[in-house]
Write a protein that holds these residues in place. Structure first.
Motif, mmCIF file in Angstrom:
data_model
loop_
_atom_site.group_PDB
_atom_site.id
_atom_site.type_symbol
_atom_site.label_atom_id
_atom_site.label_comp_id
_atom_site.label_asym_id
_atom_site.label_seq_id
_atom_site.Cartn_x
_atom_site.Cartn_y
_atom_site.Cartn_z
ATOM 1 N N ARG A 234 -58.406 41.701 20.326
ATOM 2 C CA ARG A 234 -58.788 43.117 20.336
ATOM 3 C C ARG A 234 -58.598 43.733 21.726
ATOM 4 N N CYS A 271 -51.651 49.630 12.934
ATOM 5 C CA CYS A 271 -52.841 49.673 13.780
ATOM 6 C C CYS A 271 -54.070 49.193 13.022
ATOM 7 N N GLU A 272 -55.148 48.978 13.769
ATOM 8 C CA GLU A 272 -56.390 48.503 13.164
ATOM 9 C C GLU A 272 -57.176 49.619 12.496
ATOM 10 N N ASP A 273 -57.271 50.776 13.148
ATOM 11 C CA ASP A 273 -58.122 51.859 12.655
ATOM 12 C C ASP A 273 -57.536 53.195 13.064
ATOM 13 N N THR A 338 -52.507 45.161 15.094
ATOM 14 C CA THR A 338 -53.733 45.065 14.314
ATOM 15 C C THR A 338 -54.284 43.642 14.382
ATOM 16 N N TRP A 340 -55.778 42.195 11.994
ATOM 17 C CA TRP A 340 -55.846 41.680 10.630
ATOM 18 C C TRP A 340 -54.867 40.527 10.517
ATOM 19 N N LEU A 397 -58.761 37.881 9.196
ATOM 20 C CA LEU A 397 -59.002 38.172 10.604
ATOM 21 C C LEU A 397 -59.121 36.856 11.369
ATOM 22 N N SER A 408 -62.091 45.654 8.837
ATOM 23 C CA SER A 408 -62.052 45.894 10.278
ATOM 24 C C SER A 408 -62.632 44.745 11.065
#
Length: 562
Positions: A234, A271-273, A338, A340, A397, A408
């Motif tokens: 992250r 992307c993640e969010d 991301t 994920w 994840l 997430s």
């Protein structure tokens, strides 16, 4: 209807000989971009023509795919209603069927059961892996609705799940899902049906504040527990550090290079969010681009995707809306931004880049990935098949605790986590299952400058050929690849070199590209329309020499250029 590919003909033969088992369907596992839709429409049209079925129902994971299927069927003269609902009553007399999402079917499974019971029906279940077992709404709804169907055709590029749920209508043997026909990425790549994907790996030194207040620092080579590995990734993907902006800059440069030859080539960032997606848009804008933002938060996201597909815009930024079922063949560069990390999602992302366009001269694509060990392994094994094995769970994840937290991965403790900095490093490129080092890539760049026949080849591919030939540093003259290359590989290299040379002539002398190719084709005695595709190896070598002479003298060999 376009001519069927060889694998599609093989699948049709298998389907014609297949006998259903206990109400199960015929499962086709084919790599994304290979042409599953084309195969399914052929099966449906033949079933309608033979009278075996009189109705077609297509089940899909998203509403956008309802219209996509209806459009493709419409091209073959089959009318599919993509918006049919129970309130509409019966299908219109001129409609051969309908398309519906798994969510719609799960809400009213008895309505769809009645629909398929009225007439002999073929049910096409697209991306069937989305449906879980009987304890999941989609899986239970699909079983109730379609169990009595005359025939069931199951389609998936990734027919496995990250949990223990059985996929409806799939035949399991000793707990292992068994496709009735399989067409993998390795065979599709050999057949020229999909692109070769290179995976530039980007490492780095990441610093962050842990939830307990401690400062942590690690590279992707350091061994960490699952939670710390999640924090490290992250941190790398944070738009406030240096890692993500640097990787985006590299990816944009790669895309720009591709667009000099292929102006329609596009790039995509996962992307993640929504926050990260909007920040990525700002970073790409700072590079002089006008990226398209396609996320669920945007009410017109589907329309933006549709517009991007037919445009020449360079970049599209998304979260998961373009991860599956969206056909944008011009995508050739991707950035995996991301956290994920599941094999299912990773393969779906790769699937967005492998779709090839007719007549494509350079069937290659690039997916920039963090140098996380799990992503590294997935990239190296992308050619391998994957079965759905019950009782073998895959944590989503990074680690079991994050997997249980949802898409997430956020948990209350994560609110105390804070990235500090991320400095990127180049860890090379994964080609097939091998990692090409930065030193090898630099050597390959020198070779390309010395040997004009390699100019059009991807640097990573040149580096791998050099490694296979046992050459680690550039020499003069440049090494011959003839001892390590098959004839078709030599011809592919010559075709790309011919294409690059013709483009240079056209730009340098302001001559239409088609006229340059036409004249070169005449010089070596091949059809103007078929061009290099009809050339022998000797003709390709001769054609390249003519092109180099033309570029050096400014005059077309044999006669003045038109």
């Amino acid at each position: 209807m376009s001519q069927l590919r060889a694998w599609q003909e093989d699948a049709l033969r298998e389907y014609s000989l297949w006998t259903p088992r206990e109400g199960n369907g015929f499962l086709v596992e084919a790599t994304p971009g290979a042409g599953k839709t084309r195969l399914a429409i052929e099966v449906a049209c033949r079933a309608l023509a033979s009278g075996r079925v009189q109705r077609i129902v297509i089940a899909v994971p998203t509403a956008r795919l309802e219209g996509q299927w209806a459009e493709e069927f419409g091209k073959q003269g089959v009318s599919i209603n993509p918006g049919w609902q129970a309130a509409d009553g019966r299908l219109a007399s001129d409609e051969q069927g309908c398309a519906a999402t798994y969510a719609e079917i799960a809400k009213q499974p008895q309505i769809y059961r009645k629909l398929i019971s009225e007439k002999p029906t073929l049910v096409i279940l697209d991306e069937i892996h989305h449906c879980g077992g009987d304890d999941r709404a989609w899986g239970a709804g699909v079983r109730t609705a379609f169990q009595p169907a005359t025939a069931k055709l199951l389609l998936s590029g990734t027919p496995f799940r990250s949990d223990n749920d059985e996929i409806p209508f799939v035949n399991y043997v000793d707990g292992v899902g068994a496709p009735d026909f399989r067409y993998g990425y390795d065979r599709a790549l050999a057949d020229g049906v999909v692109r070769a994907v290179f995976f530039p790996r980007r490492g780095g030194l990441m610093e962050w504040t842990a939830p307990n207040g401690d400062s942590r620092r690690a590279t992707f080579e350091d061994q960490l527990n699952d939670r710390e590995a999640a924090h490290r990734l992250r941190t790398a993907l944070s738009p406030t550090g240096d890692w993500l902006p640097s990787v985006l800059k590299e990816a944009d440069a790669q895309l720009s290079e591709l667009r000099t030859v292929d102006p329609q080539a596009g790039g995509i960032v996962f992307c993640e969010d929504s926050f990260t997606a909007r920040e990525v848009v700002k970073l790409l804008t700072a590079l002089g681009q006008s990226p398209v933002l396609a996320i669920t938060d945007e009410p017109d996201a589907d329309e933006r995707i549709k517009t991007f597909k037919s445009s020449t815009a360079a970049w599209i930024v998304t979260i998961r809306k373009v991860s599956e079922g969206v056909d944008i063949p011009r995508l050739r560069v991707g950035v995996y931004a991301t956290p994920w990390i599941t094999e299912l999602f990773f393969r779906q992302v790769v699937g967005r880049l492998v779709r090839i366009r007719p007549g494509e001269d350079d069937p290659t694509a690039y997916l920039y990935i963090p140098d996380d060990a799990r992503l590294r392994e997935m990239a190296a094994q992308i050619k391998q098949q994957r079965d759905h094995i019950l009782d073998q769970q895959e944590a989503e994840l990074l680690g079991e605790s994050e997997a249980n937290a949802g898409p997430s991965g956020e948990q209350p403790l994560f609110s105390l986590f804070s990235p500090i900095s991320a400095t990127p490093t180049d860890e090379g490129v994964i080609v097939d299952s091998d990692t090409i080092t930065p030193v090898e890539l630099a050597n390959a760049e020198q070779i390309k400058r010395m040997d004009p026949t390699t100019v059009a080849m991807p640097t990573a591919l040149v580096a791998k050929l050099l490694r296979n030939a046992g050459t680690t540093a550039p020499t003069a003259p440049a090494p011959s690849f003839e001892t390590t290359e098959a004839p078709f590989e030599r011809k592919e290299k010559l075709k790309k070199s011919n294409n690059t040379a013709a483009q240079r002539i056209a730009r340098a002398l302001d001559i239409p590209h088609s006229k340059v190719n036409g004249h070169l084709n005449k010089l070596v005695g091949v059809s103007v329309s078929r061009g290099v595709r009809q050339c022998s190896e000797e003709q390709l070598e001769r054609r390249l020499r003519y092109a180099q002479q033309w570029l050096a003298t400014g005059t077309a060999p044999g006669k003045e250029a038109e």
